[in-house]
Scaffold this motif. Structure first.
Motif, PDB file in Angstrom:
ATOM      1  N   LEU A  80      43.132  32.611  47.047  1.00 52.31           N
ATOM      2  CA  LEU A  80      43.549  34.011  47.208  1.00 52.31           C
ATOM      3  C   LEU A  80      42.609  34.792  48.124  1.00 52.31           C
ATOM      4  CD1 LEU A  80      45.886  35.741  46.114  1.00 52.31           C
ATOM      5  CD2 LEU A  80      44.294  36.632  44.408  1.00 52.31           C
ATOM      6  N   GLN A  81      43.202  35.449  49.134  1.00 52.13           N
ATOM      7  CA  GLN A  81      42.434  36.283  50.073  1.00 52.13           C
ATOM      8  C   GLN A  81      42.767  37.769  49.944  1.00 52.13           C
ATOM      9  OE1 GLN A  81      43.002  34.779  54.053  1.00 52.13           O
ATOM     10  NE2 GLN A  81      42.410  32.696  53.504  1.00 52.13           N
ATOM     11  N   GLU A  82      43.987  38.083  49.514  1.00 52.07           N
ATOM     12  CA  GLU A  82      44.390  39.475  49.362  1.00 52.07           C
ATOM     13  C   GLU A  82      45.106  39.645  48.027  1.00 52.07           C
ATOM     14  OE1 GLU A  82      46.782  40.644  52.666  1.00 52.07           O
ATOM     15  OE2 GLU A  82      45.268  40.146  54.161  1.00 52.07           O
ATOM     16  N   LEU A  83      44.718  40.692  47.288  1.00 52.66           N
ATOM     17  CA  LEU A  83      45.321  40.956  45.978  1.00 52.66           C
ATOM     18  C   LEU A  83      45.579  42.459  45.852  1.00 52.66           C
ATOM     19  CD1 LEU A  83      46.198  40.113  43.125  1.00 52.66           C
ATOM     20  CD2 LEU A  83      43.800  40.340  42.410  1.00 52.66           C
ATOM     21  N   TYR A  84      46.856  42.810  45.634  1.00 58.44           N
ATOM     22  CA  TYR A  84      47.254  44.212  45.502  1.00 58.44           C
ATOM     23  C   TYR A  84      47.962  44.407  44.174  1.00 58.44           C
ATOM     24  CZ  TYR A  84      46.288  43.981  50.480  1.00 58.44           C
ATOM     25  OH  TYR A  84      45.670  43.780  51.688  1.00 58.44           O
ATOM     26  N   LEU A  85      47.360  45.243  43.323  1.00 56.26           N
ATOM     27  CA  LEU A  85      47.912  45.556  42.001  1.00 56.26           C
ATOM     28  C   LEU A  85      47.996  47.071  41.851  1.00 56.26           C
ATOM     29  CD1 LEU A  85      45.815  42.983  39.912  1.00 56.26           C
ATOM     30  CD2 LEU A  85      48.201  42.749  40.595  1.00 56.26           C
ATOM     31  N   GLU A  86      48.539  47.719  42.865  1.00 55.97           N
ATOM     32  CA  GLU A  86      48.589  49.180  42.861  1.00 55.97           C
ATOM     33  C   GLU A  86      49.722  49.683  41.967  1.00 55.97           C
ATOM     34  OE1 GLU A  86      48.924  50.459  46.889  1.00 55.97           O
ATOM     35  OE2 GLU A  86      46.988  49.636  47.493  1.00 55.97           O
ATOM     36  N   GLN A  87      49.462  50.806  41.288  1.00 51.89           N
ATOM     37  CA  GLN A  87      50.474  51.469  40.466  1.00 51.89           C
ATOM     38  C   GLN A  87      51.182  50.485  39.539  1.00 51.89           C
ATOM     39  OE1 GLN A  87      52.712  53.246  43.746  1.00 51.89           O
ATOM     40  NE2 GLN A  87      51.844  55.252  43.243  1.00 51.89           N
ATOM     41  N   SER A  88      50.393  49.664  38.871  1.00 48.84           N
ATOM     42  CA  SER A  88      50.967  48.628  38.011  1.00 48.84           C
ATOM     43  C   SER A  88      50.719  48.886  36.534  1.00 48.84           C
ATOM     44  CB  SER A  88      50.388  47.252  38.391  1.00 48.84           C
ATOM     45  OG  SER A  88      50.715  46.930  39.719  1.00 48.84           O
ATOM     46  N   GLY A  89      50.262  50.099  36.193  1.00 51.55           N
ATOM     47  CA  GLY A  89      50.012  50.414  34.792  1.00 51.55           C
ATOM     48  C   GLY A  89      48.842  49.649  34.210  1.00 51.55           C
ATOM     49  N   ILE A  90      47.948  49.180  35.065  1.00 51.90           N
ATOM     50  CA  ILE A  90      46.797  48.414  34.593  1.00 51.90           C
ATOM     51  C   ILE A  90      45.783  49.345  33.925  1.00 51.90           C
ATOM     52  CG2 ILE A  90      44.776  47.107  35.383  1.00 51.90           C
ATOM     53  CD1 ILE A  90      46.547  45.628  37.278  1.00 51.90           C
ATOM     54  N   ARG A  91      45.374  48.971  32.746  1.00 56.24           N
ATOM     55  CA  ARG A  91      44.364  49.723  31.997  1.00 56.24           C
ATOM     56  C   ARG A  91      43.092  48.881  31.874  1.00 56.24           C
ATOM     57  NH1 ARG A  91      46.634  54.112  29.215  1.00 56.24           N
ATOM     58  NH2 ARG A  91      48.463  54.769  30.422  1.00 56.24           N
ATOM     59  N   ASP A  92      42.106  49.451  31.213  1.00 53.79           N
ATOM     60  CA  ASP A  92      40.817  48.773  31.097  1.00 53.79           C
ATOM     61  C   ASP A  92      40.952  47.375  30.500  1.00 53.79           C
ATOM     62  OD1 ASP A  92      39.877  51.128  32.047  1.00 53.79           O
ATOM     63  OD2 ASP A  92      38.420  51.482  30.451  1.00 53.79           O
ATOM     64  N   SER A  93      41.811  47.234  29.477  1.00 56.57           N
ATOM     65  CA  SER A  93      41.937  45.940  28.793  1.00 56.57           C
ATOM     66  C   SER A  93      42.504  44.870  29.724  1.00 56.57           C
ATOM     67  CB  SER A  93      42.836  46.082  27.560  1.00 56.57           C
ATOM     68  OG  SER A  93      44.122  46.553  27.929  1.00 56.57           O
ATOM     69  N   HIS A  94      43.468  45.261  30.588  1.00 51.96           N
ATOM     70  CA  HIS A  94      44.023  44.301  31.543  1.00 51.96           C
ATOM     71  C   HIS A  94      42.945  43.837  32.522  1.00 51.96           C
ATOM     72  CE1 HIS A  94      47.687  46.638  30.367  1.00 51.96           C
ATOM     73  NE2 HIS A  94      48.216  45.429  30.328  1.00 51.96           N
ATOM     74  N   LEU A  95      42.199  44.804  33.044  1.00 52.30           N
ATOM     75  CA  LEU A  95      41.178  44.465  34.035  1.00 52.30           C
ATOM     76  C   LEU A  95      40.068  43.635  33.408  1.00 52.30           C
ATOM     77  CD1 LEU A  95      40.405  44.711  36.954  1.00 52.30           C
ATOM     78  CD2 LEU A  95      39.374  46.936  36.480  1.00 52.30           C
ATOM     79  N   GLU A  96      39.715  43.984  32.165  1.00 50.46           N
ATOM     80  CA  GLU A  96      38.685  43.239  31.448  1.00 50.46           C
ATOM     81  C   GLU A  96      39.063  41.760  31.335  1.00 50.46           C
ATOM     82  OE1 GLU A  96      35.119  42.961  29.625  1.00 50.46           O
ATOM     83  OE2 GLU A  96      35.928  44.989  29.442  1.00 50.46           O
ATOM     84  N   SER A  97      40.351  41.509  31.146  1.00 51.07           N
ATOM     85  CA  SER A  97      40.796  40.121  30.918  1.00 51.07           C
ATOM     86  C   SER A  97      40.757  39.260  32.176  1.00 51.07           C
ATOM     87  CB  SER A  97      42.218  40.126  30.339  1.00 51.07           C
ATOM     88  OG  SER A  97      43.159  40.561  31.321  1.00 51.07           O
ATOM     89  N   ILE A  98      40.651  39.880  33.351  1.00 51.03           N
ATOM     90  CA  ILE A  98      40.670  39.078  34.591  1.00 51.03           C
ATOM     91  C   ILE A  98      39.344  39.138  35.341  1.00 51.03           C
ATOM     92  CG2 ILE A  98      43.170  39.342  34.871  1.00 51.03           C
ATOM     93  CD1 ILE A  98      42.597  41.437  37.046  1.00 51.03           C
ATOM     94  N   LEU A  99      38.345  39.827  34.807  1.00 51.63           N
ATOM     95  CA  LEU A  99      37.074  39.956  35.522  1.00 51.63           C
ATOM     96  C   LEU A  99      36.434  38.598  35.797  1.00 51.63           C
ATOM     97  CD1 LEU A  99      35.403  43.087  33.849  1.00 51.63           C
ATOM     98  CD2 LEU A  99      36.437  42.912  36.120  1.00 51.63           C
TER      99      LEU A  99
END
Length: 460
Positions: free
Chosen positions: A349-368
């Motif tokens: 993966l070189q480019e990742l766009y997750l704009e306006q996807s309703g992502i909250r802290d818990s979602h981001l925490e799970s992929i760090l």
């Protein structure tokens, strides 16, 4: 004597010939090859139709890059060139020196004209004076169709004059002309007109298709059989599609559309904007894809847990370089689905766009922990999501070891807003300072963008 001096003399010779039109035409058979491009340019700008027509019939190069001379389409000069081709195509025996097999009407070929006009000292090998391998007459295929290259932007106004003239000419000579289009863009055109134009195009020449307008699903289903004939298609972008009234019709149309992907063996970039018709049946399309994708965009729609599961399990994303799921709401998805998807593509993966996807802290925490292993990642955007300062700090620390990451677009931290949702500039400034201190502490030179519509601030 500089290398440009002979070229300037050629221009002077061309201008001199144009003062005696009959003489210029009669001497083309004996004219040095070096004189043809400057003479053509002088005749083009001076609208000397007879000389243009004669030059086409004696053109000593395989390709005539006419589009490189036209800032805007011009009907008079096009008609003169087509008249010359008409004579050439009807001749049983071609003129001895003529090698013309391709008329290129795309906005390319400027290097060719610059070289021969003397404004460039660089001589590209593809435009060398001596015909190369591709420039030699193909005696084994003397009746191979003549090729005309064009980029098609289909909108109502584009059929005025230039394109109408060209299409009429091609239609009358379909047996001897191959109209080739590598990039097709559909803006504001009725389906009847689209079908008529594409009936004259060699569909297997098309490599990129952009449907940049709103269609009904039934309209896309009508277009699908044409899409299936574009067997060398590499890039496909389809924008907003309206749904039909009947669920039975919807299912029928989706099958008709996705089944055409079975014939597209070369698609590498696929972008579907607002594809609500794929909700719950994304697997139908994924099963029809025959080759791994380089870039996939499925944006501004609803995808079920089943859709995301099928996406993460699809062998077609194993080599993905770009993934855009902007506007695909993750709030109601099972928490393990996004990590599973990113795990599948983390190595490439070189480019990742997750704009306006309703992502909250818990979602981001799970992929760090997965993001920290995306060593090829160069561009990453989370704009339009509601995230806290704490999770943004964690994100910066987890991605500090990514050597290629150079573009990061993040939302304004939620602490920058009042309880009523109003942006507080002072709080925003404090958040910026804290994040800047983290960047300095990490010692990794990075530029990040904190974005809030219409406010955007770029800082290091």
């Amino acid at each position: 004597m500089s290398i440009q001096n002979p070229l300037r003399l050629l221009n002077l010779a061309g201008k001199s010939l144009l003062t005696e039109e009959a003489l210029a035409i009669s001497t083309l058979e004996y004219l040095p090859i070096e004189l043809f491009p400057p003479l053509f340019m002088e005749a083009f700008w001076g609208r000397h139709r007879k000389i243009l027509k004669a030059l086409v019939q004696a053109w000593p190069f395989v390709r005539l890059p006419l589009g490189g001379l036209m800032q805007t389409p011009h009907l008079v000069t096009l008609q003169a060139v087509l008249d010359g081709l008409d004579v050439l195509l009807t001749q049983k025996d071609r003129p001895r020196r003529c090698k013309l097999r391709v008329l290129d009407l795309r906005n390319t070929g400027q290097d060719f004209w610059r070289m021969w006009s003397g404004s460039s000292v660089h001589v590209p090998s593809s435009f060398s004076m001596a015909p190369g391998a591709e420039d030699r007459p193909r005696t084994e295929q003397p009746l191979a169709p003549f090729k005309v290259f064009i980029e098609l932007h289909l909108k109502e106004r584009s059929m005025d004059g230039f394109l109408t003239c060209l299409m009429r000419w091609v239609e009358q000579r379909k047996a001897s002309i191959h109209l080739c289009c590598k990039k097709l863009r559909i803006l504001s055109f009725s389906m009847d007109k689209i079908m008529k134009v594409l009936s004259m195009v060699q569909l297997d020449c098309i490599q990129e298709v952009y449907v940049d307008r709103t269609w009904h699903l039934s309209t896309l289903a009508m277009f699908a059989p044409l899409l299936g004939q574009m067997t060398n298609l590499k890039r496909l972008l389809i924008s907003h599609i309206h749904m039909p009234d009947s669920e039975e019709q919807e299912e029928e149309h989706v099958v008709k559309i996705t089944s055409q992907f079975l014939r597209l063996h070369h698609v590498r970039d696929l972008h579907l904007e607002s594809p609500f018709y794929l909700e719950g049946c994304l697997d139908q399309m994924l099963r029809c894809l025959k080759t791994p994708l380089d870039n996939l965009g499925i944006t501004h729609c609803l995808l079920t847990n089943s859709d995301l599961t099928h996406l993460s399990q699809s062998p077609n994303i194993s080599q993905l370089k770009g993934l855009d799921l902007s506007g695909v709401t993750m709030t109601y998805s099972s928490p393990e689905l996004l990590p599973a998807l990113l795990e599948k593509v983390s190595a490439t993966l070189q480019e990742l766009y997750l704009e306006q996807s309703g992502i909250r802290d818990s979602h981001l925490e799970s992929i760090l922990h997965i993001l920290s292993r995306c060593f090829q990642l160069m561009s990453f955007s989370l704009r339009g999501n509601l995230l806290s300062m704490a999770i943004l700090e964690k994100l910066l620390r987890h991605t500090s070891g990514l050597p290629r990451l150079s573009q990061e677009l993040y939302p304004v931290p939620q602490e920058s807003f009042s309880s009523g949702g109003i942006l507080q500039p002072r709080r925003l400034s404090q958040c910026q300072t804290e994040l800047l201190e983290i960047l300095e502490d990490l010692g990794h030179p990075r530029t990040i963008c904190i974005s809030f519509m219409p406010l955007s601030t770029l800082w290091r």
